[in-house]
Scaffold this motif. Structure first.
Motif, mmCIF file in Angstrom:
data_model
loop_
_atom_site.group_PDB
_atom_site.id
_atom_site.type_symbol
_atom_site.label_atom_id
_atom_site.label_comp_id
_atom_site.label_asym_id
_atom_site.label_seq_id
_atom_site.Cartn_x
_atom_site.Cartn_y
_atom_site.Cartn_z
ATOM 1 N N THR A 178 0.611 -1.255 -0.045
ATOM 2 C CA THR A 178 0.151 -0.218 -0.099
ATOM 3 C C THR A 178 0.815 1.256 0.211
ATOM 4 O O THR A 178 0.525 2.215 -0.647
ATOM 5 C CB THR A 178 -1.066 0.015 1.112
ATOM 6 O OG1 THR A 178 -0.229 -0.205 2.434
ATOM 7 C CG2 THR A 178 -1.940 -0.888 1.099
ATOM 8 N N GLU A 179 1.937 1.119 0.722
ATOM 9 C CA GLU A 179 2.693 2.154 0.697
ATOM 10 C C GLU A 179 3.444 2.620 -0.623
ATOM 11 O O GLU A 179 3.511 3.627 -1.205
ATOM 12 C CB GLU A 179 4.122 2.146 1.645
ATOM 13 C CG GLU A 179 3.765 2.401 3.299
ATOM 14 C CD GLU A 179 4.933 2.399 4.127
ATOM 15 O OE1 GLU A 179 6.050 1.810 3.611
ATOM 16 O OE2 GLU A 179 4.554 2.557 5.315
ATOM 17 N N ILE A 180 3.881 1.376 -1.326
ATOM 18 C CA ILE A 180 4.384 1.459 -2.766
ATOM 19 C C ILE A 180 3.604 2.162 -3.725
ATOM 20 O O ILE A 180 3.692 3.067 -4.560
ATOM 21 C CB ILE A 180 4.913 0.280 -3.206
ATOM 22 C CG1 ILE A 180 6.240 0.162 -2.316
ATOM 23 C CG2 ILE A 180 5.164 0.060 -4.723
ATOM 24 C CD1 ILE A 180 6.542 -1.472 -2.669
ATOM 25 N N ILE A 181 2.266 1.633 -3.591
ATOM 26 C CA ILE A 181 1.101 2.354 -4.607
ATOM 27 C C ILE A 181 0.844 3.894 -4.189
ATOM 28 O O ILE A 181 0.907 4.441 -5.158
ATOM 29 C CB ILE A 181 -0.317 1.319 -4.202
ATOM 30 C CG1 ILE A 181 -0.079 -0.126 -4.598
ATOM 31 C CG2 ILE A 181 -1.322 2.484 -4.832
ATOM 32 C CD1 ILE A 181 -1.427 -0.666 -4.338
ATOM 33 N N ASP A 182 1.190 3.842 -2.960
ATOM 34 C CA ASP A 182 0.864 5.600 -2.654
ATOM 35 C C ASP A 182 1.976 6.408 -3.345
ATOM 36 O O ASP A 182 1.662 7.318 -3.912
ATOM 37 C CB ASP A 182 0.930 5.743 -0.922
ATOM 38 C CG ASP A 182 0.834 6.886 -0.613
ATOM 39 O OD1 ASP A 182 -0.210 7.686 -0.751
ATOM 40 O OD2 ASP A 182 1.747 7.681 0.098
ATOM 41 N N ILE A 183 3.171 5.880 -3.140
ATOM 42 C CA ILE A 183 4.347 6.489 -3.686
ATOM 43 C C ILE A 183 4.080 6.729 -5.331
ATOM 44 O O ILE A 183 4.145 7.910 -5.757
ATOM 45 C CB ILE A 183 5.716 5.934 -3.520
ATOM 46 C CG1 ILE A 183 6.005 5.812 -2.078
ATOM 47 C CG2 ILE A 183 6.744 6.350 -4.219
ATOM 48 C CD1 ILE A 183 7.043 4.922 -1.969
ATOM 49 N N MET A 184 3.660 5.695 -5.712
ATOM 50 C CA MET A 184 3.361 5.733 -7.226
ATOM 51 C C MET A 184 2.477 6.588 -7.565
ATOM 52 O O MET A 184 2.489 7.252 -8.541
ATOM 53 C CB MET A 184 3.153 4.156 -7.707
ATOM 54 C CG MET A 184 4.438 3.285 -7.592
ATOM 55 S SD MET A 184 3.936 1.590 -8.249
ATOM 56 C CE MET A 184 3.881 1.794 -9.925
ATOM 57 N N GLU A 185 1.417 6.401 -6.949
ATOM 58 C CA GLU A 185 0.024 7.451 -7.307
ATOM 59 C C GLU A 185 0.646 9.025 -6.885
ATOM 60 O O GLU A 185 0.394 9.986 -7.649
ATOM 61 C CB GLU A 185 -1.074 7.205 -6.472
ATOM 62 C CG GLU A 185 -1.760 5.902 -7.009
ATOM 63 C CD GLU A 185 -2.646 5.492 -6.111
ATOM 64 O OE1 GLU A 185 -3.051 6.109 -4.770
ATOM 65 O OE2 GLU A 185 -3.742 4.628 -6.383
#
Length: 715
Positions: A178-185
């Motif tokens: 979820t943190e990685i998705i947040d960074i990507m978004e």
């Protein structure tokens, strides 16, 4: 030349099929059937006879190669068909107004129009994000040595599960993902699948005010032509359905050439696509003609193919005459023996006046292709490796330089924004900082994880955190603090100094970036061999050429470095494609090496279809069909493991005057000297074997000497 006289009845049925909105035309077009020729003629007919303007036509394909092929040939077809008209730039204007995109290129244009700069994640990006995932997480997945590919696949599965949960609350305990998705978004970092979904969202939205290109896609296009429909897969469905709705959809393809099943079911895609128009408005047409392969090659393809290749009862089925030589089938016990045979056979072909550029070696995997390329390099055999994107762009050192530029551009923009609140603009540099910082020697995963978590808690971007927060306040568990602060200090100079920001010189951009990169502890730039250094210098020159292309169409109100960041990858692909086109005729002295996937759409007089001896699985039927139908006149099938085919070798192939006359006629080469060539070729090859003790093709140590001798003898 009278092009109209060359059109067959099946081609004419496609070309002259009337325009009507909300209809679907599916054209089944096998290899060598004149698919591209018919598609181009169809475009000409629409404009000249169906009252369709160039601006109302959109052509889509999945690959840059197919798009560039169409772009290259469009102008020629208009000039050749409109011989009674004076050009005066008129044809060029027509072609310039016809939009030709890859599907992802179309999606990219739609998304950038709404969101500005976006980042399509590459290998360096996955490696950087990998540093954010804890060892505890990988332990739960029972993966001891995680790779970037592991992360990419896990993230894809995670997103699919989240989407499939629909409106229900999606529960998960995977904090790392979820943190990685947040960074990507936050940093507008997209996978290719994300890009398609975002573009589809904009197409699906209803708004009274629409951006220019979005309005054109939704309302201006009347005809959508899709090349190679068998390559499409379910992830692409949202954007294709939205683009094609209420328009005439014309699709060209061949189900026998569907070889991207690992991306998803093409049959499922086609069933869903059929629903955009009423069943009554669907029409299927066929291009039955084959102008490429000889009957012997087609017969082999019929034995293996999943679906009927052609209907032989049709009167207009155009084929070449018999060549008298069947496709050659061989099996070997190991790859060294296999490659020694290939080199020996290439030598014999050269003695028969075959050019190296006549020959293509096709494999099912990149690993096998790379092994062949390495073998050829060791024996100084010239080859041209076919790739789907520029190899220099995959150089991690080039990607590192470009990511450094993005850190500077995004950080500079953040300072200039005057916004006191944390927003997407301020965090946009996070992704590039993670990639470049994690690439430095000694900066480990724990340090990256702790730094990023601390920046989020402090409501600062990662860049602002390492620049403004004293190291004494950094959380524990961060090693090499001095190296991290050195990185921040070096790049801060570029962020605050206006030299890079205001330069109008691509050369100066390269010089500044290279100097900064060398001052950082980035091992790949500091531990290069002479060969690696020379290769990197060549890649750096290509990067400079692309930056020059960017500067040519730079808007007057945008800084060069920002424009480079926004358009670099688009221009690099265009530059590479143009280079490939201009080099085709120049590289006549090189064998073509390609995977079967990359060879789609191409043809060669001679094809050697290879499977590694270590791979006991047969080449898949459709992959075999694609590979075999690249051949015009002579096909070698080596270790393909197809039980339907019995081993067959023609020992007298190199003395067969009928075949070599046939071969040279097909390539429009002189045939008067063929008897003399054939009278000497066997003796020439045998004398070399006797003189230098080259008695068996399986003696790999001999092939190097053999090839060099043949190279001089056959000039």
């Amino acid at each position: 030349m009278n092009n109209d006289a060359q059109v067959t009845s099946s081609q004419r049925a496609v070309i002259e099929y009337p325009y009507s909105p909300c209809t679907t035309i599916k054209v089944i077009a096998g290899p060598g059937s004149g698919k591209t020729f018919t598609l181009l003629q169809k475009i000409h007919h629409l404009i000249k006879h169906e009252d369709i303007t160039p601006q109302e036509i959109l052509i889509l394909s999945l690959t840059n190669k197919a798009v560039d092929n169409i772009k290259t040939k469009l102008l020629g077809i208009f000039r050749s068909l409109d011989t009674n008209e004076s050009d005066g730039g008129h044809h060029q204007d027509i072609v310039d107004n016809i939009d030709v995109f890859t599907i992802h290129g179309l999606a990219n244009k739609l998304v950038v129009e709404h969101e500005g700069i976006i980042n399509i994640i590459e290998q360096n990006g996955w490696r950087g994000l990998l540093k954010l995932v804890t060892s505890e997480f990988w332990g739960t997945k029972k993966i001891s040595s995680p790779t970037a590919k592991n992360l990419e696949m896990l993230l894809k599965d995670y997103k699919i599960k989240k989407i499939n949960s629909k409106n229900e609350t999606f529960h998960d305990n995977i904090t790392s993902l979820t943190e990685i998705i947040d960074i990507m978004e936050t940093c507008k970092v997209l996978t290719n699948d994300d890009l398609i979904l975002k573009a589809s969202k904009y197409l699906n939205e209803t708004s009274t005010i629409e951006s220019e290109f979005l309005h054109k896609v939704k309302n201006q296009y009347k005809v959508i032509l899709i090349d190679e429909f068998q390559d499409l897969y379910p992830t692409l469905l949202p954007i294709i359905k939205e683009v094609c709705r209420n328009k005439q959809l014309i699709m060209f393809g061949d189900t026998n050439q569907s070889i991207y099943g690992f991306l998803g079911s093409n049959e499922e895609f086609m069933r869903e696509l059929d629903t955009i128009h009423d069943k009554e408005s669907h029409k299927t047409l066929h291009l039955y003609d084959n102008f490429r392969s000889n009957p012997e090659i087609i017969d082999v393809c019929k034995e293996i193919s999943s679906h009927p290749v052609h209907n032989n009862e049709r009167a207009d089925f155009v084929m070449k005459s018999n060549s008298t030589i069947k496709p050659q089938l061989y099996n070997f016990n190991n790859d060294i023996e296999q490659m020694a045979f290939v080199v020996s056979e290439v030598g014999k072909l050269m003695c028969t006046n075959v050019k190296l550029s006549d020959i293509a070696i096709l494999t099912r995997t990149n690993n096998h292709l790379n092994a062949i390329a390495e073998y050829f390099e060791n024996y100084q055999i010239p080859y041209n490796k076919m790739v789907t994107q520029p190899e220099w762009l995959l150089d991690s050192k080039i990607q590192f330089l470009f990511d450094l530029l993005k850190v500077v551009v995004f950080a500079h923009e953040s300072i200039e924004s005057n916004s006191a609140t944390l927003d997407i603009l301020h965090r946009q540099s996070d992704f590039s900082v993670i990639i470049t910082l994690s690439a430095l020697r000694g900066v480990g995963s724990k340090s990256i994880q702790n730094l990023y978590s601390a920046s989020v808690k402090s409501r600062l971007s990662l860049w602002d955190y390492i620049v403004t927060v004293p190291t004494t306040r950094w959380p524990s568990g961060i090693s090499n603090k001095n190296k991290i602060t050195e990185y921040a200090n070096i790049l801060s100079t570029l962020v605050t100094d206006e030299t890079l920001w205001n330069t109008q010189s691509p050369l100066q951009v390269i010089q500044i970036l290279s100097k900064i990169a060398m001052s950082l502890d980035y091992s790949p730039l500091k531990n290069m061999s002479i060969e690696e250094s020379q290769a990197f210098q060549g890649n750096l020159e290509k990067m400079f050429e692309v930056m020059k292309l960017c500067s040519l169409n730079q808007p007057y109100d945008m800084k060069l470095v920002k424009w480079i960041v926004e358009t670099f990858f688009e221009n690099s692909t265009d530059q590479w494609s143009q280079t490939m086109v201009t080099q085709e005729d120049k590289e006549s002295g090189k064998i073509s090496l390609s995977t079967i996937h990359s060879a789609k759409g191409l043809e060669y007089p001679i094809v050697m279809l290879l499977n590694s001896t270590g791979d006991q699985f047969p080449i898949e039927k459709n992959a075999f069909y694609v590979g075999a139908t690249r051949a015009r006149n002579l096909l070698y099938m080596i270790n393909i493991n197809q039980n339907k085919l019995s081993p067959w070798q023609e020992p007298k192939i190199f003395s067969n005057e009928h075949f070599w006359t046939y071969y040279n006629k097909d390539l429009r080469r002189p045939i008067d000297n063929i008897p003399k060539i054939l009278a000497n070729n066997s003796a020439k090859y045998s004398s070399l074997q006797t003189r230098f003790g080259l008695r068996r093709y399986t003696t790999s140590s001999c092939t190097k000497v053999l090839y060099r001798l043949l190279k001089h003898v056959c000039k």
